[in-house]
Design an enzyme around this catalytic site. Structure first.
Site, PDB file in Angstrom:
ATOM      1  N   ASP A 512       1.173  -1.259  -0.072  1.00  0.00           N
ATOM      2  CA  ASP A 512       0.311   0.155  -0.080  1.00  0.00           C
ATOM      3  C   ASP A 512       0.878   1.198   0.204  1.00  0.00           C
ATOM      4  O   ASP A 512       2.348   1.035  -0.170  1.00  0.00           O
ATOM      5  CB  ASP A 512      -0.973  -0.071   1.288  1.00  0.00           C
ATOM      6  N   ASP A 514       1.744   3.187   2.205  1.00  0.00           N
ATOM      7  CA  ASP A 514       2.797   3.586   3.913  1.00  0.00           C
ATOM      8  C   ASP A 514       4.037   2.544   3.495  1.00  0.00           C
ATOM      9  O   ASP A 514       5.382   3.240   2.925  1.00  0.00           O
ATOM     10  CB  ASP A 514       2.415   3.137   4.965  1.00  0.00           C
TER      11      ASP A 514
END
Ligand code: 0RA
Length: 647
Positions: A512, A514
């Site tokens: 993702d 992050d």
């Protein structure tokens, strides 16, 4: 008459056999000619052709190169150069065009002077691409006519035919379909091509390089042309940074011997307010990652010119003494591009320029040019010297801070971080360390691993902005301290790869935003402060699966959306399979994590290349730097990527 004919055809036979042997050698050992038969080698085919066109541009006869990826993974590279010569070729009794496409080392034989092939293959490019293509068509516009010849796997299947007229247009166009028997997978990546094409446009001022991807609807198009050449290149690197002077400083020189140009050097440089040294060097358009004579000449002249200027302009205080090269290169972005007749590439990866005689040419050019520039622009000169003096003081402070941490670890030799779950094996070449995002995934990884040779270091929270931070502040980040002590090889100029405790450093982050952020941070840190890790190919990115497809007792892990589609097609809709999408590593239990991502027998990992690290570094500056606008643009432009990743 009889005899003569006999002789001619016997001769032809001999040269034909040579040709077949040559092509066969390329097909048998393609790696020897294009490096590999994976995606990298595949893209190399395009670069070989582009290099030929760029050579024609460097010789001054061509200002446009066009690359098209067609549907069905065929590629056309065309240019508006003089066109490959056509017509009877004495020595072989064939058409010169056919000779150029079928005989290894034919490239240079036509003479014409100038700088030989910019790629590493010295004129074997065309015939290699031909040998490794299922089909290839070459078209030449020359002398008012359009000539065409077709080949299959390097063997001509038509004569050189006149297929049209073209007035006073000239040029060469090659369309090829890579041989699926040779390459692991025939799939061109537009993004991969784009960055090399842009680089070539920067390195060859005024040459327009266009690229079209016809596989997409609407077609993707790119147009690169930089009148400023490497000045634009430097501006591009500094785009997201605050610069100390608006225009890059630029010098160039030519070496003439007996009325012939035998070498050119170009240097563009610009300071920014950061702390990094970014010097990119090229010889004949090839990135000389390992530096060499041109880089040495540049560094020597830069150090001398700035010190001499500072003395001349009375900018040193008594206690300052003189500035070190490192201090002077802090915050400097520079591109050095040399073109020479017989480049010698040395070093481990053959990317170090060996030609010693280029060193004085670069160093004289830089010393003279920079001294003049500084004398003529005192405000900039003062700013640069001030910055160097600050660097020098900060370096002294950092040295003290580093001594401190070193002493601490030296006193306590078992001072491995408590977070680290180390492995038992002591032979570093067998050991791996997983840098795992988050404590929960760290827990699963720890339970799932093979503790003999796999170590786990969970990383929590922000890793710290290594772009802006100096060494003293960086050492206050726990994550960074843990990595340095766990790896055991030190940092920066004191980094000693022989002390490294693991030969595989594996970044294991979520799929993702992050996760990709943390990956960029890690790669940037390694690139900036533990560079040999990247150069030696010790850094990897783990590839956790994106989905698990389950039906009854059977289950499959898939690693991309394409693979998911393929799997669903393969197993059919009945009974309906259960599809689980993994949002993070934390969703997998230890066994699953082991099976899919950590088990050397089954896992998929990407090896990080210097190019990946440079790109990470660029993204990093964009995401972390002071400028807000480019960051917003990036997030907007990559909205699709971000949502794709973050469903
Ligand atoms: C040798 C001689 C001449 C042209 C070329 C090579 C040439 C090769 C390639 C490959 C791709 N594009 C190219 N463009 C030109 C011409 C010599 C002359 O006309 O005098």
């Amino acid at each position: 008459m009889e005899d003569l004919q006999h002789e001619v055809s016997a001769d032809y036979g001999a040269s034909q056999i040579q040709v077949l042997e040559g092509l066969e050698a390329v097909r048998r050992r393609p790696g020897m000619y294009i490096g590999s038969t994976d995606s990298r080698g595949l893209h190399h085919l395009v670069y070989e052709l582009v290099d030929n066109s760029i050579d024609e541009a460097m010789a001054g006869f061509c200002d446009h190169v066009n690359i098209v990826i067609h549907e069905g993974e065929t590629v056309t590279v065309s240019d508006n150069g003089r066109g490959i010569p056509v017509g009877y070729h004495e020595k072989t009794g064939k058409d010169a065009l056919e000779v150029a496409l079928t005989i290894l080392h034919a490239g240079g034989k036509f003479g014409g002077g100038g700088y030989k092939v910019s790629g590493g293959l010295h004129g074997v490019g065309l015939s290699c691409v031909n040998a490794l293509s299922e089909d290839l068509t070459v078209e030449v516009r020359r002398g008012g006519k359009v000539y065409r010849q077709k080949y299959q796997r390097g063997i001509p299947v038509t004569k050189v035919e006149v297929v049209g007229e073209c007035g006073d247009e000239t040029g060469t166009s090659v369309t090829f379909k890579p041989d699926a028997e040779i390459f692991d997978e025939v799939r061109f990546e537009f993004d991969k091509l784009k960055s090399r094409l842009r680089e070539l446009a920067f390195l060859n001022a005024g040459v327009r390089i266009t690229a079209i991807d016809e596989r997409e609807q609407p077609h993707l198009e790119r147009d690169y042309c930089f009148e400023g050449g490497i000045r634009s290149f430097v501006s591009h690197y500094n785009k997201n940074k605050e610069v100390l002077h608006q225009e890059p400083i630029y010098f160039s020189a030519k070496r003439m011997e007996n009325g012939e140009e035998t070498a050119t050097v170009e240097i563009a440089m610009q300071y920014n307010d950061g702390y990094n040294e970014d010097i990119y060097t090229y010889a004949n358009n090839i990135n000389t990652h390992e530096g060499g004579a041109h880089l040495d000449g540049f560094k020597q002249a830069l150090t001398r010119a700035v010190n001499d200027y500072a003395k001349r302009a009375n900018l040193f205080k008594e206690k300052d003494g003189s500035l070190s090269g490192e201090d002077i290169r802090e915050g400097l972005t520079a591109v050095i591009s040399v073109k020479l007749q017989e480049p010698q590439f040395e070093g481990q990866t053959k990317t170090k320029l060996g030609n010693a005689d280029i060193r004085p040419l670069v160093s004289n050019t830089v010393y003279k040019g920079l001294s003049e520039f500084l004398d003529e622009n005192p405000p900039i000169g003062r700013m640069i010297v001030d910055k160097c003096l600050m660097a020098s003081r900060a370096r002294e402070a950092a040295r003290k801070a580093r001594d401190l941490t070193r002493r601490k670890t030296a006193l306590d030799s078992t001072a491995l971080p408590g977070k680290l779950s180390d492995c038992t094996e002591k032979d570093a070449s067998l050991c791996e360390i997983f840098l795992v995002e988050g404590d929960s995934a760290g827990g699963s990884a720890k339970m799932g691993r093979n503790p003999k040779y796999q170590a786990i270091l969970p990383l929590r929270g922000k890793i710290l902005n290594v772009e802006k931070a100096r060494l003293d502040r960086m050492l206050s980040s726990d994550a960074i301290k843990y990595m340095i002590t766990a790896f055991g090889a030190g940092i920066d100029t004191e980094f000693d790869i022989s002390k490294l405790r693991y030969h595989k450093i594996i970044c294991m982050t979520d799929a993702d935003v992050d996760g990709s952020h943390i990956r960029i941070l890690l790669l940037t840190f390694f690139y900036r402060h533990m560079r040999p890790l990247v150069d030696e190919g010790y850094v990897y990115i783990a590839q956790p699966p994106l989905y698990r497809v389950k039906r009854g007792k059977q289950q499959w892990y898939v690693y991309s959306d394409e693979e998911l589609d393929a799997k669903l097609n393969e197993i059919g809709p009945d009974p309906k399979p259960e599809i689980q999408r993994y949002k993070g590593l934390g969703e997998m239990n230890p066994e699953q994590l082991w099976e899919t991502t950590m088990d050397p027998e089954q896992r998929l990992m990407l090896k990080v290349t210097v190019e990946d690290a440079v790109e990470a570094d660029r993204l990093f500056t964009l995401l972390m730097g002071d400028k807000v606008e480019p960051r917003r643009e990036f997030i907007e432009q990559n909205a699709k990527l971000v949502t794709d990743l973050d469903i």
